[in-house]
Design an enzyme around this catalytic site. Sequence first.
Site, short mmCIF file in Angstrom:
data_model
loop_
_atom_site.label_atom_id
_atom_site.label_comp_id
_atom_site.label_asym_id
_atom_site.label_seq_id
_atom_site.Cartn_x
_atom_site.Cartn_y
_atom_site.Cartn_z
N GLY A 36 -15.79 38.75 15.50
CA GLY A 36 -15.59 38.09 14.20
C GLY A 36 -16.66 38.55 13.21
O GLY A 36 -16.35 38.91 12.06
N HIS A 37 -17.92 38.58 13.66
CA HIS A 37 -18.99 39.06 12.78
C HIS A 37 -18.76 40.52 12.43
O HIS A 37 -19.00 40.94 11.29
CB HIS A 37 -20.35 38.96 13.49
CG HIS A 37 -20.82 37.56 13.73
ND1 HIS A 37 -20.96 37.03 14.99
CD2 HIS A 37 -21.20 36.59 12.88
CE1 HIS A 37 -21.41 35.79 14.91
NE2 HIS A 37 -21.55 35.50 13.64
#
Length: 283
Positions: A36-37
């Site tokens: 996600g990051h």
Amino acid sequence: MEVFKEIFPLQSYLQEHRKSGKSIGLVPTMGALHKGHLSLINEAIAEADVVVCSVFVNPTQFNNAADLDKYPRTLEDDLKLLEAAGCSAVFCPSVDEMYATLPVVKFDFGNLEKVMEGSFRPGHFNGVGIVVSKLFNIVNPDFAYFGQKDLQQYVIIAQMVSDLSFSVKLRRVPVFREASGLAMSSRNRRLSDAAKEQATSLYKALQLCKEYLHNGTDLDKLKRDAWKVMEENGVQVEYLEIVEPATLEPIENISAHKSVAICIAAYIEGVRLIDNEIIKLDF
Ligand code: PAF
């Protein structure tokens, strides 16, 4: 990739890039990085010339000391991931570097923090506001990237940027999910395999809400049934709210709205997870 633990060397590095006309993108994180990051980093790389990722577990946004202690800290792995992703620089300061003195300024985000996370985590958004403004002042980015998973955080930061005339342009990056639908989160590391399976019921509940909204089912039934999907999977639901995505105002009647956000917080094995989906209603 350059790694900075102190503010001044980071600022001189950025100053050089700025002088040669380069744009700067900031991805603020608390580390324990996951895909996600990396989706935020990738968006930043696609748009900005120089990408700075900050890795700082910000103590002022934790209203629960145990949660702060348990927050995963994996800097070495984070640096490897960021280097491989093509990030230009990492800012990973100590608590003393960020907070030479404890801030006395307090943010009051009004109604934006009276709902959902704000009502269950008193002081949380003050801490987020403080650290994000510090990062904006330190890095002075042209663009900053935040995940939609923390929708309320995004809306509050957007308000802060507007109220305080920060010159940064904000980007909201969609929720990044595992194949099972589970939203990526640093906290997922604390879940057993069985709990990860249970946690997919948050996504299933969101999908049910979407289906019900498209079928015109009333909101009371929608809330009841979505709540049930999670509870039947052993999930302890803290809230399920239907709100206007830009103002976070609770929605009672969807007919006047073009889109709604369904926001959930829940505990599994003592780990607090959040998730949301923005659903368009113009069908
Ligand atoms: O979303 C987070 O990880 C944090 O709240 C942030 C924006 C990095 C501030 O500490």
